[in-house]
Design a protein around this motif. Structure first.
Motif, PDB file in Angstrom:
ATOM      1  N   TYR A 187       0.854  -1.180   0.000  1.00 51.11           N
ATOM      2  CA  TYR A 187       0.000   0.000   0.000  1.00 51.11           C
ATOM      3  C   TYR A 187       0.890   1.232   0.000  1.00 51.11           C
ATOM      4  O   TYR A 187       1.946   1.254   0.641  1.00 51.11           O
ATOM      5  N   GLY A 188       0.445   2.264  -0.730  1.00 54.81           N
ATOM      6  CA  GLY A 188       1.250   3.473  -0.757  1.00 54.81           C
ATOM      7  C   GLY A 188       0.474   4.640  -1.308  1.00 54.81           C
ATOM      8  O   GLY A 188      -0.752   4.568  -1.526  1.00 54.81           O
ATOM      9  N   GLN A 189       1.199   5.706  -1.536  1.00 53.62           N
ATOM     10  CA  GLN A 189       0.603   6.912  -2.079  1.00 53.62           C
ATOM     11  C   GLN A 189       1.517   7.520  -3.138  1.00 53.62           C
ATOM     12  O   GLN A 189       2.750   7.460  -3.020  1.00 53.62           O
ATOM     13  N   THR A 190       0.901   8.075  -4.156  1.00 51.50           N
ATOM     14  CA  THR A 190       1.634   8.863  -5.133  1.00 51.50           C
ATOM     15  C   THR A 190       1.329  10.330  -4.874  1.00 51.50           C
ATOM     16  O   THR A 190       0.222  10.691  -4.446  1.00 51.50           O
ATOM     17  N   SER A 191       2.312  11.159  -5.143  1.00 54.90           N
ATOM     18  CA  SER A 191       2.153  12.588  -4.892  1.00 54.90           C
ATOM     19  C   SER A 191       2.671  13.369  -6.097  1.00 54.90           C
ATOM     20  O   SER A 191       3.811  13.183  -6.521  1.00 54.90           O
ATOM     21  N   GLN A 192       1.802  14.213  -6.642  1.00 62.89           N
ATOM     22  CA  GLN A 192       2.147  15.040  -7.791  1.00 62.89           C
ATOM     23  C   GLN A 192       1.366  16.348  -7.681  1.00 62.89           C
ATOM     24  O   GLN A 192       0.204  16.343  -7.270  1.00 62.89           O
ATOM     25  N   LYS A 193       1.982  17.451  -8.040  1.00 61.81           N
ATOM     26  CA  LYS A 193       1.305  18.739  -7.927  1.00 61.81           C
ATOM     27  C   LYS A 193      -0.010  18.749  -8.690  1.00 61.81           C
ATOM     28  O   LYS A 193      -1.030  19.233  -8.193  1.00 61.81           O
ATOM     29  N   ALA A 194       0.006  18.220  -9.911  1.00 66.22           N
ATOM     30  CA  ALA A 194      -1.200  18.270 -10.736  1.00 66.22           C
ATOM     31  C   ALA A 194      -2.273  17.320 -10.240  1.00 66.22           C
ATOM     32  O   ALA A 194      -3.466  17.632 -10.294  1.00 66.22           O
ATOM     33  N   ALA A 195      -1.877  16.137  -9.766  1.00 72.34           N
ATOM     34  CA  ALA A 195      -2.846  15.108  -9.381  1.00 72.34           C
ATOM     35  C   ALA A 195      -3.144  15.089  -7.899  1.00 72.34           C
ATOM     36  O   ALA A 195      -4.122  14.470  -7.468  1.00 72.34           O
ATOM     37  N   GLY A 196      -2.290  15.727  -7.078  1.00 70.74           N
ATOM     38  CA  GLY A 196      -2.460  15.663  -5.642  1.00 70.74           C
ATOM     39  C   GLY A 196      -1.903  14.363  -5.075  1.00 70.74           C
ATOM     40  O   GLY A 196      -1.073  13.698  -5.691  1.00 70.74           O
ATOM     41  N   THR A 197      -2.368  13.989  -3.912  1.00 70.08           N
ATOM     42  CA  THR A 197      -1.942  12.755  -3.243  1.00 70.08           C
ATOM     43  C   THR A 197      -3.016  11.699  -3.399  1.00 70.08           C
ATOM     44  O   THR A 197      -4.190  11.934  -3.106  1.00 70.08           O
ATOM     45  N   ASN A 198      -2.598  10.529  -3.886  1.00 68.01           N
ATOM     46  CA  ASN A 198      -3.566   9.473  -4.193  1.00 68.01           C
ATOM     47  C   ASN A 198      -3.037   8.122  -3.725  1.00 68.01           C
ATOM     48  O   ASN A 198      -1.834   7.867  -3.732  1.00 68.01           O
ATOM     49  N   ASP A 199      -3.954   7.253  -3.323  1.00 68.48           N
ATOM     50  CA  ASP A 199      -3.588   5.922  -2.859  1.00 68.48           C
ATOM     51  C   ASP A 199      -3.278   5.002  -4.027  1.00 68.48           C
ATOM     52  O   ASP A 199      -3.802   5.164  -5.132  1.00 68.48           O
ATOM     53  N   PHE A 200      -2.414   4.033  -3.774  1.00 71.05           N
ATOM     54  CA  PHE A 200      -2.272   2.922  -4.707  1.00 71.05           C
ATOM     55  C   PHE A 200      -2.084   1.639  -3.915  1.00 71.05           C
ATOM     56  O   PHE A 200      -1.580   1.647  -2.787  1.00 71.05           O
ATOM     57  N   VAL A 201      -2.534   0.541  -4.489  1.00 72.24           N
ATOM     58  CA  VAL A 201      -2.401  -0.776  -3.867  1.00 72.24           C
ATOM     59  C   VAL A 201      -1.782  -1.737  -4.874  1.00 72.24           C
ATOM     60  O   VAL A 201      -1.947  -1.591  -6.088  1.00 72.24           O
ATOM     61  N   ASP A 202      -1.072  -2.711  -4.350  1.00 73.57           N
ATOM     62  CA  ASP A 202      -0.427  -3.719  -5.190  1.00 73.57           C
ATOM     63  C   ASP A 202      -0.307  -4.976  -4.340  1.00 73.57           C
ATOM     64  O   ASP A 202       0.304  -4.949  -3.268  1.00 73.57           O
ATOM     65  N   TYR A 203      -0.922  -6.069  -4.789  1.00 72.93           N
ATOM     66  CA  TYR A 203      -0.813  -7.298  -4.016  1.00 72.93           C
ATOM     67  C   TYR A 203      -0.800  -8.499  -4.954  1.00 72.93           C
ATOM     68  O   TYR A 203      -1.199  -8.409  -6.126  1.00 72.93           O
ATOM     69  N   GLY A 204      -0.307  -9.607  -4.423  1.00 71.91           N
ATOM     70  CA  GLY A 204      -0.226 -10.803  -5.254  1.00 71.91           C
ATOM     71  C   GLY A 204      -0.015 -12.052  -4.431  1.00 71.91           C
ATOM     72  O   GLY A 204       0.357 -11.992  -3.254  1.00 71.91           O
ATOM     73  N   ILE A 205      -0.249 -13.177  -5.064  1.00 72.55           N
ATOM     74  CA  ILE A 205      -0.067 -14.466  -4.408  1.00 72.55           C
ATOM     75  C   ILE A 205       0.522 -15.449  -5.417  1.00 72.55           C
ATOM     76  O   ILE A 205       0.190 -15.404  -6.605  1.00 72.55           O
TER      77      ILE A 205
ATOM     78  N   GLY B 261      12.005  13.481  -1.766  1.00 68.02           N
ATOM     79  CA  GLY B 261      12.487  14.838  -1.615  1.00 68.02           C
ATOM     80  C   GLY B 261      12.886  15.520  -2.900  1.00 68.02           C
ATOM     81  O   GLY B 261      13.382  16.648  -2.887  1.00 68.02           O
ATOM     82  N   GLY B 262      12.663  14.871  -4.031  1.00 64.74           N
ATOM     83  CA  GLY B 262      13.081  15.446  -5.304  1.00 64.74           C
ATOM     84  C   GLY B 262      11.968  16.189  -5.998  1.00 64.74           C
ATOM     85  O   GLY B 262      10.789  16.075  -5.654  1.00 64.74           O
ATOM     86  N   ARG B 263      12.347  16.969  -6.992  1.00 62.43           N
ATOM     87  CA  ARG B 263      11.335  17.665  -7.779  1.00 62.43           C
ATOM     88  C   ARG B 263      10.780  16.728  -8.838  1.00 62.43           C
ATOM     89  O   ARG B 263      11.407  15.735  -9.208  1.00 62.43           O
ATOM     90  N   GLU B 264       9.589  17.036  -9.301  1.00 63.50           N
ATOM     91  CA  GLU B 264       8.979  16.224 -10.344  1.00 63.50           C
ATOM     92  C   GLU B 264       9.822  16.292 -11.611  1.00 63.50           C
ATOM     93  O   GLU B 264      10.373  17.340 -11.944  1.00 63.50           O
ATOM     94  N   TYR B 265       9.912  15.163 -12.312  1.00 64.17           N
ATOM     95  CA  TYR B 265      10.784  15.110 -13.483  1.00 64.17           C
ATOM     96  C   TYR B 265      10.086  14.403 -14.632  1.00 64.17           C
ATOM     97  O   TYR B 265       9.086  13.709 -14.459  1.00 64.17           O
ATOM     98  N   MET B 266      10.651  14.586 -15.813  1.00 62.98           N
ATOM     99  CA  MET B 266      10.064  14.064 -17.036  1.00 62.98           C
ATOM    100  C   MET B 266      10.983  13.014 -17.645  1.00 62.98           C
ATOM    101  O   MET B 266      12.200  13.139 -17.611  1.00 62.98           O
ATOM    102  N   GLN B 267      10.388  11.960 -18.194  1.00 61.05           N
ATOM    103  CA  GLN B 267      11.147  10.995 -18.985  1.00 61.05           C
ATOM    104  C   GLN B 267      10.655  10.936 -20.422  1.00 61.05           C
ATOM    105  O   GLN B 267      11.392  10.510 -21.304  1.00 61.05           O
ATOM    106  N   VAL B 268       9.410  11.337 -20.646  1.00 57.33           N
ATOM    107  CA  VAL B 268       8.806  11.323 -21.982  1.00 57.33           C
ATOM    108  C   VAL B 268       8.121  12.662 -22.181  1.00 57.33           C
ATOM    109  O   VAL B 268       7.227  13.017 -21.407  1.00 57.33           O
ATOM    110  N   LEU B 269       8.536  13.405 -23.195  1.00 57.61           N
ATOM    111  CA  LEU B 269       7.905  14.683 -23.478  1.00 57.61           C
ATOM    112  C   LEU B 269       6.477  14.441 -23.962  1.00 57.61           C
ATOM    113  O   LEU B 269       6.256  13.792 -24.984  1.00 57.61           O
ATOM    114  N   GLY B 270       5.528  14.937 -23.194  1.00 58.23           N
ATOM    115  CA  GLY B 270       4.112  14.705 -23.477  1.00 58.23           C
ATOM    116  C   GLY B 270       3.434  13.868 -22.412  1.00 58.23           C
ATOM    117  O   GLY B 270       2.213  13.904 -22.280  1.00 58.23           O
ATOM    118  N   ALA B 271       4.225  13.085 -21.673  1.00 59.24           N
ATOM    119  CA  ALA B 271       3.671  12.297 -20.572  1.00 59.24           C
ATOM    120  C   ALA B 271       3.671  13.139 -19.296  1.00 59.24           C
ATOM    121  O   ALA B 271       4.261  14.221 -19.230  1.00 59.24           O
TER     122      ALA B 271
END
Length: 960
Positions: A243-261, A935-945
């Motif tokens: 369980y965790g959270q993503t944080s982005q200025k445009a999207a805000g703070t949002n939950d994410f989940v990931d589980y498996g067996i 602690g880092g600033r938001e960064y880009m890997q794909v122009l347009g994403a």
């Protein structure tokens, strides 16, 4: 359904045999448990692995005494004799002095030490998966030397090695248990969407660079091998929850989940089975880049704005031409039409965040049945099925939302000690996927047609500019444009309203590009390959032979490919052989390979590879390697058969039978002078791929023509002199000559890995942008003295009228450049234990390419790779009892991004990831807390994403 229920019952209803049970524990010299150590009965297939306490339980029906072998990556193996059923085994493994001595298979299709690999290779094992500081093991691959990640979506990341890749990396091959993970329709890998669960990873091996000699046409710039755990060796139930959270200025703070067996069981030495289930859900990185695609500094206030993450504003037309048409139809007085500027105006678009729910998800299900007829590894028969579906954003010529995208693979494989024979099929279903650009375009058209919108704009502008709506507008172009847009926008559908949602759902469910945006796909691949190693039959050298066959079945129902009248089928095959021999007291290892491949539409290609590896020094720890190989890449299905209208242009593949299968009717504006429809022979014309390839101008020269004409009104000959007719050949295979030198060693407890490469590319496949006039003949010379009026009798000059009045169509052509492209790179990796069990590693990569753009100005090489990359890690998995941590960081310099959607610079970025983990022996589990881009600033890997923000998580993994 009964078959599935029967399969699941195998995990819970097993038959017990009268067998011997041997218990033991495996530790290191510090008395710390070794997790995941392999315990095997020598001469038999009976195996097990140690749990989180280092304990194991081995069950066998062998009579006493017998021997067991205990092995673990990074430790020396040890053999122990079992004399008693009640014997408690305590095994202490010593750490290997050379961790670069791991066994890999991918470099030569045969097991060999990393030191002996003829090419550069990177590896991730079970221990590396555990200590990665990234949210997933697949994200953690980015910390490997040579790897660059292109993130299009939270759930879709593509790997790039040695340059020349966008999100659609068709030069890179990804194999999961021997199966190509590429999408049949798109011809590239969708990240780990149908890959492998992190609790089922046995090993990951990466080969950067050309490997066509063994792996065929698509192994052009690199291969990633992901191998899963065998249910014979790794049994029990393993599960994780994250369980965790993503944080982005445009999207805000949002939950994410990931589980498996993972469930695996060996019912006997003959039969075993396993099943995996994983699920991930989160909020995607919002894409909010509102810069204009082609004009830096232009914003929404400009009348012809075309934003990167804005869709619908691609529809643009010359407003003066609109006025003249209105005059001809008695809709606007001539005196007002004369006030319209001779410039283009675009419709108002919708932001990407209004055209998607911004949800990312991925579900993976796989199961396999394993049968060993002789009870050992002499022969194993495997049936494996994999299913992956979810949501992600893919960026190609446009941005596409893969909504409930579904892909499946099924494999039957026969393998033994010296051979394998496998066949598999891959199929996919586009689900409710859609093109965001056409979603915006056609929502606009639902509430107001283009003709009505531009007509209202022209009428409002001319009246405002004439002062009919007040003196503040009179002669004020900026104010008149703003007034005209507001008038034309009357009735606009507002995002979030019921009317907008109704139009949105109507558009994304409609596959007709003229009124909808749905992507339809039911494409398939059928593939088989085989390999045999003669090492047990031939003693003077190790000789292998093998081959492969693949059949494509493209079926987009005419939406993406030119397959409206039925699926497109074509095939390709290849054969190879390899010889390995050691000389000079086995210090010098020679490897020679040769492969022949033939695709249905192209001539065959030979791919040779020659390499030498020399082990120097008394202890043979200084290993020098050198290799030369040629690689080739067949044009992809898109290069050959695409016929995709992306709004402002059409993507046309150049297979000879493809050009006439694509056709499109385009309206013709009369223009100035008002004779366009006369030259065209009507109010509309039908354009085909023949126009794109054989009657067009280069896009760069058309831009130069337009700029000169705007600055020099009336000087048509001067503007025409800048035009260049498109002169491209139909696409054919590209080739690379790859030279590589490397060195591996361990000096004073420092592991060293150095490599350098030099690649020469010929017939490099890429995109050429072209503009075809709707009438007239494209030419490099013009005779302005013929006929009166000139345009009527001179088709070459008629094409100038077409360009000047917006009567043209833009295309992206798939072709090869005749200009030789060269790339050069250097890599250095260092690692060591700096104090006790504290490990430190650092690697550096330099990459550069050379292409004379001036000799082929319309061709985009798309290197898309930073010149400098630095990565480092520091950690200790045994800091104190049951506690470990790891920190990783990476930096890259800025670089130019080129793609059909948008070109521009990607800024330099610095990223830090970290994790701490704590093992709870009583619960047989591990707790991990971590974060990426801390602690880092938001960064880009794909122009347009979307910009990548922070991601924090806590996970709990339970081992058997």
């Amino acid at each position: 359904m009964k078959a599935y229920l029967f399969f699941l019952s195998l995990f819970f209803c097993s038959v017990l045999y009268a067998q011997n049970s041997i218990k033991g524990v495996v530790t290191d010299i510090n008395n710390l448990p070794i997790i995941g150590a392999n315990v095997k009965v020598i001469g038999e297939s009976v195996t097990t692995v140690t749990d989180s306490d280092g304990k194991f339980l081995l069950i066998t029906s062998l009579n006493l005494p017998y021997e067991i072998e205990i092995t673990s990556v990074g430790f020396e193996s040890k053999t122990t004799v079992i004399n008693s059923k009640t014997q408690l085994i305590n095994v202490v493994l010593k750490e290997e002095q050379n961790v670069l001595d791991e066994i890999v298979v991918s470099a030569s299709r045969t097991p060999e030490r990393v030191f002996e690999s003829p090419v550069t290779i990177e590896r991730m094992g079970i221990a590396d998966v555990k200590k990665t500081a990234s949210p997933t093991f697949y994200d953690g691959l980015e910390n490997m030397k040579e790897v660059q990640m292109n993130t299009s979506s939270l759930s879709f990341k593509s790997i790039n090695t040695r340059g020349f890749a966008t999100v659609a990396n068709s030069r890179f091959l990804q194999l999961v248990d021997g199966m190509d993970n590429a999408s049949p329709l798109l011809n590239f890998v969708l990240g780990n969407m149908i890959g492998i669960s992190e609790i089922d990873v046995q090993s990951v091996e990466l080969l950067p660079g050309a490997s066509s000699a063994l792996y065929g046409a698509n192994a052009f710039n690199g291969i990633l091998f992901m191998n899963s755990k065998s249910p014979f060796m790794y049994q029990g139930i393993t599960a994780y929850a994250k369980y965790g959270q993503t944080s982005q200025k445009a999207a805000g703070t949002n939950d994410f989940v990931d589980y498996g067996i993972r469930m695996a069981h060996a019912f006997s030495k003959h039969f075993a089975a396993k099943a995996n289930f994983t699920y991930m859900r989160g909020t995607d990185w919002f894409a909010t880049n509102y810069d204009d695609k082609t004009n830096l500094g232009r914003d929404r206030s400009h009348q012809n704005y075309d934003g990167i993450n804005v869709y619908g504003d691609e529809v643009s037309t010359n407003i003066y031409t609109v006025g003249q048409t209105m005059v001809a139809n008695n809709l606007l007085p001539a005196n007002l039409a004369a006030l319209l500027p001779n410039e283009s105006v675009s419709r108002t678009g919708y932001n990407e965040i209004d055209l998607t729910d911004n949800k990312a998800s991925n579900t993976k299900i796989d199961f396999s049945l394993h049968f060993r007829p002789f009870g050992d590894e002499k022969l194993e028969v495997i049936w494996q099925s994999k299913f992956g579906f979810g949501n992600a954003v893919y960026q190609g010529a446009n941005r596409y939302y893969l909504n409930n995208f579904f892909m499946q693979q099924h494999k039957i494989e026969f393998k033994g000690k010296n051979f394998f024979l496998r066949g598999y099929t891959t199929s996919e279903d586009g689900g409710q996927s859609y093109d965001m650009q056409f979603t915006g375009i056609n929502i606009n058209r639902i509430w107001k047609s283009d003709n009505d919108w531009f007509g209202q704009y022209a009428g409002a502008y001319s009246q405002a500019f004439a002062g009919l709506f007040g003196p503040s507008f009179a002669g004020n172009a900026g104010a008149s444009h703003a007034f005209a847009r507001a008038a034309a926008e009357t009735g606009r559908l507002v995002p979030g309203t019921a009317a907008f949602n109704s139009a949105f759902n109507q558009v994304i469910s409609n596959p007709d590009v003229l009124s909808g945006s749905k992507l339809v796909d039911n494409s398939k691949i059928y593939h088989s390959d085989a390999n045999y190693n003669f090492k047990d039959l031939i003693s003077f050298a190790e000789i292998q032979v093998g081959g492969s066959y693949r059949k494509y079945q493209l079926n987009s129902f005419g939406r993406i490919y030119t397959d409206a009248n039925g699926p497109i089928n074509y095939d390709e095959y290849g054969f190879y052989s390899q010889v390995q021999k050691k000389f000079l007291e086995e210090r010098l290892k020679f490897t020679g390979s040769l492969r022949y491949d033939k695709s249905q539409n192209f001539d065959g290609n030979y791919s040779p590879r020659v390499s030498l590896v020399y082990a120097a020094g008394e202890s043979r720890t200084h290993n020098f390697r050198g290799s030369f190989q040629t690689g080739f890449r067949n044009p992809t299905t898109q290069d050959q058969y695409i016929g995709f209208n992306v709004g402002n242009a059409v993507l046309i593949g150049s297979a000879p039978d493809n050009l006439l299968r694509y056709s499109e009717t385009r309206p013709v504006a009369n223009g100035t002078p008002a004779v366009g429809q006369l030259y065209a022979g009507g109010s509309s014309v039908t354009m085909t791929g023949e126009n794109a390839y054989n009657n067009s101008y280069t896009a760069s020269s058309v831009m130069a023509f337009a700029a000169f004409a705007a600055a020099n009104p009336g000087n048509t000959p001067g503007a025409a002199a800048l035009l260049r007719k498109t002169n491209v050949n139909y696409v054919k295979p590209e080739e690379v000559k790859a030279f590589e030198l490397g060195y591996r060693s361990r000096i004073n407890d420092v592991n060293i890995d150095i490599n350098t490469y030099y690649n020469i590319y010929n017939n490099f496949i890429g995109a050429a942008n072209a503009v075809a006039p709707l009438y007239g003949t494209a030419s490099n010379t013009f005779d302005f003295t013929v006929g009166a009026p000139t345009y009527v009798t001179n088709p070459e000059v008629q094409s100038l009228h077409a360009l000047a009045n917006g009567n043209f169509r833009a295309y992206q052509l798939y072709t090869n450049t005749s200009i030789e492209i060269k790339s050069f790179g250097f890599g250095l990796g260092l690692s060591r234990k700096v104090y006790k069990d504290f490990e430190f590693g650092v690697n550096y990569n330099f990459a550069e390419f050379n292409f004379d753009q001036a000799k082929d100005p319309s061709f985009e090489a798309g290197f898309n790779t930073p010149k400098h990359r630095v990565k480092a890690s520091f950690g200790n998995e045994k800091m104190f009892k049951n506690f470990g941590f790891n920190v990783s960081g990476r930096w890259n310099s800025e670089y130019l991004w080129q793609s059909f959607m948008v070109d521009g610079m990607v800024d330099a970025a610095t990223v830090f990831d970290a994790q701490i983990n704590y093992t709870i022996p009583s619960l047989k589990s591990t707790l991990k807390v971590g974060g990426s881009n801390i602690g880092g600033r938001e960064y880009m890997q794909v122009l347009g994403a979307g910009l990548i923000g922070q991601q924090y998580f806590v996970s709990w993994t339970v081992n058997p």
